[in-house]
Enzyme design. Structure first.
Site, PDB file in Angstrom:
ATOM      1  N   ASP A  26      -0.598 -10.002  -3.241  1.00 18.93           N
ATOM      2  CA  ASP A  26      -0.412  -8.894  -4.178  1.00 18.93           C
ATOM      3  C   ASP A  26      -1.665  -8.678  -5.022  1.00 18.93           C
ATOM      4  O   ASP A  26      -2.537  -9.546  -5.112  1.00 18.93           O
ATOM      5  CB  ASP A  26       0.796  -9.169  -5.077  1.00 18.93           C
ATOM      6  CG  ASP A  26       1.514  -7.893  -5.497  1.00 18.93           C
ATOM      7  OD1 ASP A  26       0.911  -6.808  -5.417  1.00 18.93           O
ATOM      8  OD2 ASP A  26       2.690  -7.988  -5.910  1.00 18.93           O
ATOM      9  N   ASP A  40       5.975   0.215  -3.946  1.00 18.74           N
ATOM     10  CA  ASP A  40       6.993  -0.496  -4.718  1.00 18.74           C
ATOM     11  C   ASP A  40       8.281   0.307  -4.810  1.00 18.74           C
ATOM     12  O   ASP A  40       9.329  -0.241  -5.191  1.00 18.74           O
ATOM     13  CB  ASP A  40       6.486  -0.778  -6.138  1.00 18.74           C
ATOM     14  CG  ASP A  40       5.657  -2.050  -6.214  1.00 18.74           C
ATOM     15  OD1 ASP A  40       5.649  -2.821  -5.240  1.00 18.74           O
ATOM     16  OD2 ASP A  40       5.004  -2.275  -7.254  1.00 18.74           O
TER      17      ASP A  40
END
Length: 773
Positions: free
Chosen positions: A479, A549
């Site tokens: 990430d 997301d």
């Protein structure tokens, strides 16, 4: 396939039967472009395509000559300040303050295959007979700067890959202040410019506008390619659609600051530049040093946007992505993030994994919160050691627990970041990007490590490698949850601070390269607060990326549709999540969430223990479906059928290589009562084949034929209580009918509830499974 050089006219012709790319050495020794497009026959002399004309207010190169001006010439390496007033591809600041360069032809060579770019991701060949590479060397005699222009053409793909290596053969240092990867000068601007833009949770929406006189561009100066603009554009003719017409796609294999720009001059020549964003770039090139630009990939299609996308898909699947997972169907996973966020225990994780195993899931991923003092997003980043309060047996222990359940184990990292509340920061406060004497801006309470420094990358590698070498980790989610501010490295002198952004991304690539080489069995998935670094550069190391997301199915239709313009389905991370959705609060049917997520890597982001027994049965059926068809979906030929940006009903499909099986997805955003009858024309089928059709999910209905040929639609009794209802959609249809007349997608209900009907509504979807009999 061939790279042809005509010595008498000093003309280069790159052609493979699909495309032609023609260049020539100009009268002043510079490299000019004569043609790019559909393949044309070769000839010795293309000089008639070089238009040299007199125009008022032109400036001219040669004394007593009023014909040769670079202002009207299409070029391959345009420079600043020598009769061409358009944006340059390269700009070199020399010791005397001059920015004028004169890159003239020196030599060329043709090599089989494709060379590897030093420290950078790029497309590749596995066999030398797949492609040929032309390297044209130009040199500025005064400064001694040499430009090696690389052009690779594939034998069976309408693709040109372009980059430049600059070598300082002079005696003094210079500064590269502009170093684009490519220039494409087109003879007319009659194109529509298409870009993929948005923001967090709505990445890669399609935006289209006409090219007009002036400058338009997309780019990033955030240190990552960004949620806002993807490093891809397409130019299409006004009449071009998915299936016909000319389109040119340009994709930059780079993950840092970039710019893609179109400049249309007042004589209607269009110049396209793509490469590192010059606004945040200044590279000091000492005598004897060299600098390699990222690679730009240019695709030509005369069969619409669909063919352009399919070319990118196959190239990036097979000749950009690498490693053991390149060709494998991706495991169905469950990620605990939206199920638990930071609130988890070992027992809770095992319980989620056990239910996932019952449903047929293959991989469990432990997300943020397992390391250091990480109980909130204020602390712990950079301390890649398991938190003993949460995981008493460490990562080795939880990985063994998950393996005993029967699932593979995956783990989340955010290697490029640290919190100030961390042991790493307390030990090395100078390891973050930070300007001396100025305030440090945070994002998500975290700060960016200076990956331009080898010792920083080494330290992170050591911590990650220790975990990956001692625990049974099969998957890594990498990430990156903030962009760069206060870009300054404590390790570089003042005259090299303009290099930090690029050196940073080279550090990211270095860490990826080391980890993927040392742990080739591990599947890496990239993430950057969702789609903030979903680009070809990262795809070289991680064959799949978290697309966004935003897990809402309705939003994902647009995001995945736009993403498919350049990127293959196998690269798109896509999950089924809980409702109300955590990003939009929207409630969509479980079947629709799955029908969207199928067209990606597929997984779940919720606590399956909280679903009803009926929902669990539906999940089991979804997993069975995906296991049966994922290879076709992820590696078949993908077609966009109807755009969610234009209408409420949209769709796409994937077709197997042998064209015997196709999976068609139909989606509706908002329902219209008493709607008209609808069809969706399919593509890629065998026109001679007879296809049976089963509908899965959504409205369950049967279709029968009356003696006089009329279709009768009847709802399946009790369909609303069935998780998956395969129904034969009337008589089998030939491929030519489905492609020319279309697949009937009309509703059975029209706004009134009658009998046993399963009524239509918002956020509906269906899958049609076509199989050649």
């Amino acid at each position: 396939m061939g790279i042809i050089f005509h010595k008498e006219t000093q003309t280069f012709h790159l052609t493979n039967g699909d495309i032609s790319y023609i260049m020539t050495v100009l009268p002043n020794g510079h490299l000019g472009n004569l043609y790019y497009g559909k393949a044309i026959r070769d000839r010795e002399d293309f000089s008639h395509l070089l238009e040299l004309v007199q125009r008022p207010m032109f400036q001219y190169i040669y004394d007593d000559d009023r014909l040769f001006s670079l202002e009207s010439v299409k070029q391959e390496l345009p420079v600043y300040g020598t009769t061409d007033y358009r944006a340059p591809m390269v700009e070199v600041l020399q010791p005397n303050g001059s920015r004028i360069s004169d890159f003239v032809y020196v030599s060329h060579e043709v090599n089989a295959g494709k060379p590897k770019l030093e420290a950078l991701p790029a497309t590749y060949t596995e066999n030398d007979d797949e492609a040929e590479t032309l390297i044209i060397t130009l040199k500025d005699p005064l400064s001694g700067i040499k430009a090696r222009m690389l052009y690779t053409i594939w034998g069976d793909r309408p693709v040109i890959a372009k980059s430049v290596e600059y070598v300082n053969e002079g005696t003094e240092a210079v500064h590269l202040t502009t170093a684009y990867s490519m220039c494409l000068d087109l003879p007319d601007p009659d194109y529509q410019w298409m870009q993929l833009s948005g923001a967090w949770a709505r990445e890669r929406h399609i935006i289209t506008r006409d090219l007009e006189q002036g400058v338009q561009s997309i780019g990033s100066n955030r240190g990552n390619s960004s949620h806002e603009h993807n490093p891809f554009i397409a130019l299409k003719r006004e009449t071009t659609d998915e299936n016909q017409g000319e389109a040119i796609g340009i994709s930059l294999i780079y993950s840092g600051n970039f710019k893609i720009q179109a400049e249309v001059d007042t004589r209607n020549t269009a110049r396209i530049l793509a490469g590192i964003n010059p606004d945040t770039f200044d590279w000091k090139l000492e005598a004897g040093e060299h600098f390699q630009t990222p690679e730009a990939v240019v695709v030509y299609s005369d069969q619409g946007l669909g063919k352009m996308s399919q070319t990118f898909h196959k190239l990036y699947q097979k000749r950009l992505a690498r490693g053991e997972w390149r060709d494998k169907p991706r495991p169905i996973l469950i990620n605990n993030w939206e199920a638990t966020y930071f609130d988890f225990t070992r027992e809770k994780l095992i319980a989620i994994a056990q239910k996932a195993k019952e449903c047929g899931v293959e991989l469990f991923v432990l997300d943020d919160g397992w390391f250091g003092a990480r109980t909130t997003d204020h602390a712990g980043l950079g301390d890649w050691v398991a938190n003993p309060d949460r995981l008493p047996e460490g990562i080795t222990g939880i990985a063994e627990d998950i393996e005993k359940v029967g699932l593979k184990f995956g783990l989340w990292f955010e290697p490029e970041m640290t919190n100030k509340d961390s042991d790493l920061y307390r030990e090395h406060p100078d390891w973050i990007l930070s300007v001396p004497g100025r305030h440090d801006s945070h994002g998500r309470f975290q700060y960016v490590l200076d990956f331009s420094r080898k010792e920083v990358v080494d330290r992170i590698y050591e911590m990650m490698a220790k975990i990956l070498s001692t625990a049974k980790v099969s998957y890594v989610k990498w990430d990156m949850n903030r962009s760069i501010t206060e870009c300054y490295s404590a390790a570089l002198p003042a005259d090299r601070q303009g290099e930090v952004f690029h050196r940073y991304i080279l550090g990211v690539y270095d860490l990826y390269e080391r980890l993927t080489s040392t742990f080739p069995h591990v599947l890496f998935e990239s993430c950057a607060s969702g789609g903030g670094r979903f680009d070809p550069g990262i795809l070289y190391y991680a064959p799949q990326g978290w697309t966004s997301d935003d897990t809402d199915a309705v939003e994902r239709i647009k995001i995945q549709y736009g993403t498919s313009m350049c990127y293959p389905i196998s690269s798109m991370g896509s999950h089924v999540s809980v409702v109300p959705n955590h990003q939009t609060r929207r409630e969509t049917p479980l079947r629709t969430r799955a029908n969207v997520a199928y067209f990606g890597t597929f997984g779940y982001e919720l606590d399956l223990n909280k679903l009803t027994p009926q929902e669990i049965e539906e999940v089991k059926a979804q997993v069975r479906f995906m296991k049966e068809y994922r290879e076709i979906i992820q590696y078949g030929t993908f077609y966009r059928l109807a755009s969610p940006f234009d209408q409420e009903e949209c769709g796409w499909m994937a077709v197997s290589e042998d064209r015997k099986t196709a999976i068609v997805a139909w989606f509706r955003i908002l329902y219209t009562p008493n709607n008209h009858f609808t069809r969706m024309k399919l593509h890629g089928l065998d026109p001679e084949a007879l296809y049976s059709c089963s509908v899965i999910g959504g409205q369950a209905l049967t279709v029968s034929m009356t003696p006089d040929g009329r279709r009768i639609y009847e709802a399946v009794d009790g369909a609303e209580d069935q998780a998956l209802v395969p129904v034969i959609e009337g008589p089998a249809c030939y491929g030519d009918e489905l492609m020319n007349l279309g697949l009937i997608t009309s509703d059975i209900s029209a706004g009134e509830i009658t009998g046993g009907d399963n009524p239509c509504g918002d956020y509906d979807s269906r899958l049609y499974i076509l199989k050649a009999e």
